[in-house]
Design a protein around this motif. Structure first.
Motif, PDB file in Angstrom:
ATOM      1  N   GLY A 131       2.303   4.264   7.056  1.00 42.58           N
ATOM      2  CA  GLY A 131       1.444   4.919   6.425  1.00 42.58           C
ATOM      3  C   GLY A 131       1.449   6.418   6.558  1.00 42.58           C
ATOM      4  N   GLN A 146       6.137   8.481   5.921  1.00 43.54           N
ATOM      5  CA  GLN A 146       5.673   9.080   4.657  1.00 43.54           C
ATOM      6  C   GLN A 146       6.248  10.429   4.731  1.00 43.54           C
ATOM      7  OE1 GLN A 146       4.557   7.245   1.919  1.00 43.54           O
ATOM      8  NE2 GLN A 146       4.673   5.629   3.005  1.00 43.54           N
ATOM      9  N   LYS A 153       0.565  -1.391   0.070  1.00 41.71           N
ATOM     10  CA  LYS A 153      -0.067  -0.177   0.070  1.00 41.71           C
ATOM     11  C   LYS A 153       0.603   1.245   0.039  1.00 41.71           C
ATOM     12  CE  LYS A 153      -4.190   2.077   2.425  1.00 41.71           C
ATOM     13  NZ  LYS A 153      -4.972   1.886   3.359  1.00 41.71           N
ATOM     14  N   TRP A 154       1.955   1.267   0.879  1.00 40.81           N
ATOM     15  CA  TRP A 154       2.820   2.605   0.953  1.00 40.81           C
ATOM     16  C   TRP A 154       4.084   2.463   0.584  1.00 40.81           C
ATOM     17  CZ3 TRP A 154      -0.494   1.203   5.690  1.00 40.81           C
ATOM     18  CH2 TRP A 154      -1.492   1.738   5.708  1.00 40.81           C
TER      19      TRP A 154
END
Length: 421
Positions: free
Chosen positions: A170, A174, A75-76
């Motif tokens: 996440g 980030q 996902k990230w």
């Protein structure tokens, strides 16, 4: 007799519980804090595990965190191996006080007094530049602090270990401070780096950016050893769903993955696809024959530069038997020669990928004369929307076709239903 057996079983159970409790007390007694024992207590004990995990405990921790890390990586874009390795190092396989009481397996702090959703690690060494008031001093590593005045020992409280992983990958990693490392990780994979090398470099970069105060070399070394010990790089590959590690963010990622799933294309032994590398005639023969599910016609075909042991021999024979790709002259196929855009157009034309052939009088490109050998094929492919030219009016007849470009064209052909000759 049955009663005796039951009594025996109960006694065994009691003994097991007592022995386990004794082991826990013994383990805990080794990690006393200064306010718990002014003689044996140590501030540094605050960071130590509350018990020594067995090999089975460690395996279970890896198995659990790897699931969360794989999902987070997909996902990230944070390497799964790094997430798992960091979790092990920072939490002692989930056994530190912070991990046990707050599900905080990464030691993520909240630098403030009594934050909401925070948990305080009492007794830890002062990390706030000596500003925390000392209530009692029993010597080196035996200070009792005024915990009510501390901002340096509050840790974020998580509902679960999964939530901790999601916050790390996440949110925290980030941000502007660490975000560059994720970009570098993706670029390094695209440049053919192994998962091991790219993940270790990621660890090095975030540590140097401040994630670990001991620096990049130290953190890369300790986390890297864990990643190697448990072969955590397999989860990096799993996060990529078994596809190629160098196509993240590539314009043809979807098309390449679609063809790979169909079995029409494959990559290299190092896990890369090399999307922007020019396609050879042998590689094109394999992709075309796989896409069209060509079968042997028994017609004898032989090119003197394609030996029977050559990896692409059978595919070359198939496309030649079906008159899709012919030789380059003098009974040669030139398997390692780069496929040109004109040649590709001719292959598609030979395969019948059109509803109506273009007329010989059409002239859409400045570099394609009406008497050029692939003129009709090029005009037909333009007409069908399969291949287009450049903005300057050229088709680029001698320009190479990249592996990604062919994948995109094959994808469009499949969507049009032209997967049979």
């Amino acid at each position: 007799m049955v009663l005796i057996k039951r009594i025996a079983i109960v006694l065994v159970g009691i003994l097991l519980v007592l022995s386990l409790n004794a082991a826990m007390v013994s383990a805990s007694s080794q990690n006393l804090l200064p306010f718990e024992n002014s003689e044996a207590g140590r501030n540094s004990n605050a960071y130590m595990p509350t018990y020594n995990p067995s090999m089975n405990d460690r395996r279970n921790f890896i198995d659990e965190i790897s699931n969360y890390a794989t999902e987070a990586s997909t996902k990230w874009g944070i390497p799964a191996s790094a997430i798992i390795g960091m979790a092990v190092i920072e939490s002692g396989y989930g056994t530190t006080r912070i991990a046990v009481n707050a599900n905080n397996i990464f030691g993520i702090k909240v630098w403030t007094t009594s934050p909401s959703q925070g948990w305080q690690l009492k007794g830890q060494p002062d990390e706030n530049n000596g500003t925390v008031p000392v209530l009692s001093d029993f010597g080196v590593d035996r200070l009792i602090f005024d915990e009510s005045k501390r901002v340096d020992n509050w840790y974020r409280m998580f509902k679960s270990r999964k939530e901790a992983v999601e916050y790390l990958a996440g949110t925290l990693l980030q941000n502007q401070r660490y975000g560059f490392a994720k970009t570098n990780y993706a670029n390094n994979l695209s440049n053919g780096w192994s998962y091991e090398r790219a993940s270790k470099q990621y660890i090095y970069e975030i540590a140097n950016a401040g994630y670990n105060h001991l620096g990049g070399d130290y953190y890369r070394n300790v986390v890297g050893k864990l990643m190697a010990e448990w072969n955590l790089y397999e989860y990096d590959e799993k996060a990529n769903n078994g596809v190629f590690k160098d196509i993240h963010g590539h314009w043809a990622k979807e098309e390449i993955e679609f063809l790979a799933e169909k079995g029409w294309i494959d990559g290299y032994n190092d896990g890369t696809f090399k999307p922007d590398v020019s396609l050879t005639r042998a590689q094109a023969a394999k992709i075309i024959s796989s896409f069209l599910i060509l079968t042997n016609t028994t017609e004898p075909i032989h090119f003197k530069d394609v030996q029977s042991g050559f990896w692409g021999h059978d595919y070359i024979v198939l496309v030649a038997q079906h008159n899709l790709m012919n030789g380059t002259g003098a009974n040669q196929f030139s398997p390692n020669m780069i496929l040109t855009r004109a040649q590709m157009a001719q292959v598609f034309y030979n395969a019948g990928f059109y509803t109506q052939s273009a007329g010989s009088d059409m002239n859409s490109f400045t570099d394609v004369r009406n008497d050029y050998w692939a003129h009709i094929a090029i005009e037909t492919m333009r007409q069908e929307g399969i291949m287009a030219g450049y903005g300057n009016g050229r088709f680029g007849i001698n320009d190479s076709i990249t592996r990604a470009q062919l994948a995109a064209i094959i994808y469009r052909l499949d969507q049009k239903g032209w997967n049979k000759k």
